[in-house]
Design a protein around this motif. Sequence first.
Motif, short mmCIF file in Angstrom:
data_model
loop_
_atom_site.label_atom_id
_atom_site.label_comp_id
_atom_site.label_asym_id
_atom_site.label_seq_id
_atom_site.Cartn_x
_atom_site.Cartn_y
_atom_site.Cartn_z
N LEU A 279 -51.50 2.78 -2.36
CA LEU A 279 -52.36 3.74 -1.67
C LEU A 279 -52.43 5.05 -2.44
CD1 LEU A 279 -51.31 3.28 2.08
CD2 LEU A 279 -52.85 1.89 0.67
N GLU A 280 -53.55 5.75 -2.29
CA GLU A 280 -53.77 7.03 -2.97
C GLU A 280 -54.09 8.12 -1.95
OE1 GLU A 280 -53.30 9.52 -4.78
OE2 GLU A 280 -53.97 8.57 -6.63
N PRO A 281 -53.08 8.87 -1.50
CA PRO A 281 -53.34 9.98 -0.59
C PRO A 281 -53.84 11.23 -1.33
CG PRO A 281 -51.01 9.83 -1.03
CD PRO A 281 -51.64 8.67 -1.76
N ILE A 301 -40.26 -2.68 -12.91
CA ILE A 301 -40.91 -1.38 -12.90
C ILE A 301 -40.81 -0.83 -11.49
CG2 ILE A 301 -43.11 -0.15 -13.12
CD1 ILE A 301 -43.91 -2.13 -15.27
N ALA A 302 -40.53 0.47 -11.38
CA ALA A 302 -40.48 1.13 -10.07
C ALA A 302 -41.63 2.12 -9.96
CB ALA A 302 -39.15 1.85 -9.88
N PHE A 303 -42.11 2.30 -8.73
CA PHE A 303 -43.24 3.19 -8.44
C PHE A 303 -42.89 4.00 -7.19
CE2 PHE A 303 -47.10 4.07 -5.99
CZ PHE A 303 -47.91 4.69 -6.93
N SER A 304 -43.26 5.28 -7.18
CA SER A 304 -43.01 6.12 -6.01
C SER A 304 -44.22 6.99 -5.72
CB SER A 304 -41.78 7.02 -6.24
OG SER A 304 -41.99 7.90 -7.35
N ASN A 305 -44.62 7.07 -4.45
CA ASN A 305 -45.61 8.05 -3.99
C ASN A 305 -45.66 8.02 -2.47
OD1 ASN A 305 -47.25 5.80 -3.30
ND2 ASN A 305 -49.11 6.86 -3.91
N PRO A 306 -46.32 8.97 -1.83
CA PRO A 306 -46.46 8.94 -0.37
C PRO A 306 -47.36 7.78 0.05
CG PRO A 306 -46.86 11.16 -1.25
CD PRO A 306 -46.89 10.22 -2.41
N ALA A 318 -63.45 9.97 3.42
CA ALA A 318 -63.33 9.25 2.16
C ALA A 318 -63.31 10.23 0.99
CB ALA A 318 -64.50 8.28 1.99
N GLY A 319 -62.31 10.08 0.13
CA GLY A 319 -62.19 10.93 -1.05
C GLY A 319 -61.51 12.26 -0.79
N ALA A 320 -61.09 12.51 0.44
CA ALA A 320 -60.45 13.78 0.78
C ALA A 320 -58.94 13.61 0.92
CB ALA A 320 -61.03 14.34 2.07
N LEU A 321 -58.21 14.69 0.76
CA LEU A 321 -56.76 14.70 0.79
C LEU A 321 -56.21 14.14 2.10
CD1 LEU A 321 -54.39 15.90 -1.03
CD2 LEU A 321 -54.42 17.80 0.60
N ARG A 322 -55.14 13.35 2.01
CA ARG A 322 -54.41 12.86 3.17
C ARG A 322 -53.03 13.51 3.22
NH1 ARG A 322 -57.61 8.34 4.53
NH2 ARG A 322 -59.67 8.93 3.77
N ASP A 323 -52.35 13.37 4.34
CA ASP A 323 -51.03 13.98 4.48
C ASP A 323 -50.04 13.36 3.49
OD1 ASP A 323 -51.94 15.60 6.49
OD2 ASP A 323 -51.12 14.38 8.12
N ARG A 324 -49.22 14.21 2.90
CA ARG A 324 -48.19 13.75 1.97
C ARG A 324 -46.90 13.52 2.74
NH1 ARG A 324 -49.69 17.82 -3.10
NH2 ARG A 324 -51.65 16.76 -3.65
N ILE A 325 -46.78 12.33 3.25
CA ILE A 325 -45.61 11.91 4.01
C ILE A 325 -45.25 10.49 3.61
CG2 ILE A 325 -46.10 13.40 6.00
CD1 ILE A 325 -47.27 10.95 7.43
N ASN A 326 -44.08 10.03 4.05
CA ASN A 326 -43.70 8.64 3.87
C ASN A 326 -43.55 8.26 2.40
OD1 ASN A 326 -42.99 6.14 5.09
ND2 ASN A 326 -45.00 5.32 4.58
N LEU A 327 -42.81 9.07 1.64
CA LEU A 327 -42.56 8.75 0.24
C LEU A 327 -41.84 7.42 0.16
CD1 LEU A 327 -42.73 9.99 -2.70
CD2 LEU A 327 -40.30 10.45 -2.40
N GLY A 348 -40.80 12.06 6.36
CA GLY A 348 -41.52 13.30 6.64
C GLY A 348 -42.29 13.81 5.45
N PHE A 349 -42.54 15.14 5.42
CA PHE A 349 -43.26 15.76 4.32
C PHE A 349 -42.59 15.40 2.99
CE2 PHE A 349 -44.46 18.69 7.78
CZ PHE A 349 -45.84 18.68 7.62
N SER A 350 -43.35 14.80 2.09
CA SER A 350 -42.81 14.38 0.79
C SER A 350 -43.98 14.19 -0.16
CB SER A 350 -41.99 13.10 0.93
OG SER A 350 -42.61 12.17 1.83
N GLY A 351 -43.97 14.91 -1.27
CA GLY A 351 -45.13 14.94 -2.14
C GLY A 351 -44.89 14.39 -3.53
N TYR A 352 -45.06 15.26 -4.56
CA TYR A 352 -44.91 14.83 -5.94
C TYR A 352 -43.51 14.24 -6.16
CZ TYR A 352 -49.12 17.27 -7.62
OH TYR A 352 -50.40 17.67 -7.86
N SER A 353 -43.44 13.24 -7.06
CA SER A 353 -42.16 12.60 -7.34
C SER A 353 -42.12 12.12 -8.78
CB SER A 353 -41.93 11.42 -6.38
OG SER A 353 -42.93 10.43 -6.55
#
Length: 651
Positions: A279-281, A301-306, A318-327, A348-353
């Motif tokens: 998914l791409e938030p 390979i490991a991957f991390s994102n909200p 569509a195409g707009a920012l979503r909440d950065r949670i659930n890393l 909770g709140f969790s963004g760049y990684s």
Amino acid sequence: MIAVSQLSYAEEITRSDIFTAGEGGYQLYRIPGIVVSRSGTILAYCEARKSDSGDWGQIDIVLRRSLDQGKTWTPPQKLVEVTGPLAINPVAKSQNLDQTDENTVHNPAAIVDQQTGAIHLLYCLEYMRCFYLRSDDDGVTWTKPVEITATLDQLRPNYPWQVLAVGPAHGVQLQRGKYAGRLVVPVWLSLGTGGYAHRPSVTATIYSDDHGQTWERGDIAVAHTTEVINPNETAIVELSDGKVMLNTRSESKRHRRLTTVSPDGVTGWTTPKFEDALLEPICMAGLLRIRFPSDGQPGLIAFSNPHNLSKRDGKEHAGALRDRINLSIKLSEDDGKTWFAHRTLETGFSGYSDLARLPSGEILCIYERGSTDADNIFRPTRLTIAKFDEDWARGPSTISTTTETAKKPLRILPLGDSITRGSYLTHYSTGPFQGGPVGLPTWDGGGYRKPLQDRLRVAQINFDFVGPLRYCAYGTDGKIADDFDPDHCGAAGFSNQGLLQGGVVPTPSDVLHELDVENVLIPGVAKVLDEYHPDVILLMSGANGFDAAARDQLIEKIIRHSDAHLLVSDAPPQSPPRAGWERVEQYNASLPATVQHWQNAGKRISLVPMYSALSKTDLLSDGVHPNRAGQAKIAETWFRALQDADLLEAN
């Protein structure tokens, strides 16, 4: 290196907060990166922001180190600080984003050199200059920064950028194949004319074959198109065969991560594709090679994102920012083709990684955590490092596969001629394109995709139109229509034979101008199917030439080349002054037998009665293209056919 089978896994997570908002003279710490040196030292670095106002302003680069696998950390070390008056980026000045006395140092990206032991670091200044420095003692001391902006300037003939940024997070050193030893770092470039001077944008790479002494440009890897919107911050990984994969953030309306692969990390990038499992938030992600395949053990390979596509206010666009949670952490043993593990690291709140691997085999994830006001996702409370082992990551999935956010969209390929694409009966009365036909969609002469899109949305269907027809989103002023998704496309030729073989698609000059191309080409249907992998195909073609033999060849090509459900309609009615209008019924007469033949062979194909759904009063004055009522009827007929084939599932 210790074999994974010898490791003793703790199967639990430990967390350390290493940067906290408001401490050390900085309002915020953001954009983290992490690497582990050849000797096992952990280096964690980030942007240290004097204010919490955003990406522009006084920003420094700071670093902390751990010599004991993350148990203790050295005090913060100011790695890069630029003081005094400095020229600011003109595009930032034009949007009043920056001040002369505020020097923006940003986007640190490190690479561990496994051959020399050095730590290479790149960063940018004012989003218009790029610098390189190196440490030969695991980050205790560093060389004087060397400017390498000239390398990025070499990309200007291909893309006249005004804004640049490397990474962020980390680059890679290739370990396998002909280019082993090469350092590769993703970059994103922007014209700076759009929002926050970060848009529109493209991605590319720069590389060094002499351990950082000199740097060269690669090719544009992910371009900005009507389907791939504003690709920017990019993660990178080496694949098992030595090829390089980029995993890119974008603002595309599919809300999925983009991947592209190169044989050398520099050239020959494949057509970017959306990864349904990722998914791409609209947020930076982490990507790391944990190990290469060896002695019968698969690579990892490991991957991390909200992992989230929702918003707390319920206003998802569509195409707009979503909440950065659930890393969340995902794992792949087949170079990212599939992702078999899904564990939530932070609900909770969790963004760049970013991700790194210890010599013990344990995995480190540094990430933005919390919100200073419990609301703003751009103001993390702290930067946290979580340490866990592979067994924890392989544990029971904590990500629902039945939620709306995880549900795969139905991939619909509209396939046909100008009735699918839309006709060009409306003309500009003034302006640079005076007298020329207007790009689509417009109600007068528009194709049926817009009303079908609306019908599917009303029914709450999770879907995407796919295909190479990317100029379908222009309205009567030649600009993108707000209510038509530009990545909802299709494929349209001039005839059945055109769809079979591919070729030039007649296109208005305003659309060519917007796309900055001389003509629009459509590939043959086999290439379209190979690239877009539709779940269902809506085929309506033949109004030009009434070539039933070519139509039947087209149907056979599709059936033998794709597992998609093929919905094929007969041709809608025509009337004078359309030449040959009286041949429609004869052309349609042989279609039922063709469909029946393939149904008897066990193929997924259905006949859609479009001719009987419309009357001649549903046509424009040219006697062939549908008017507004006709477009709505075509859309409704396709919708009911999708329902009858049990292909629609509401969210």
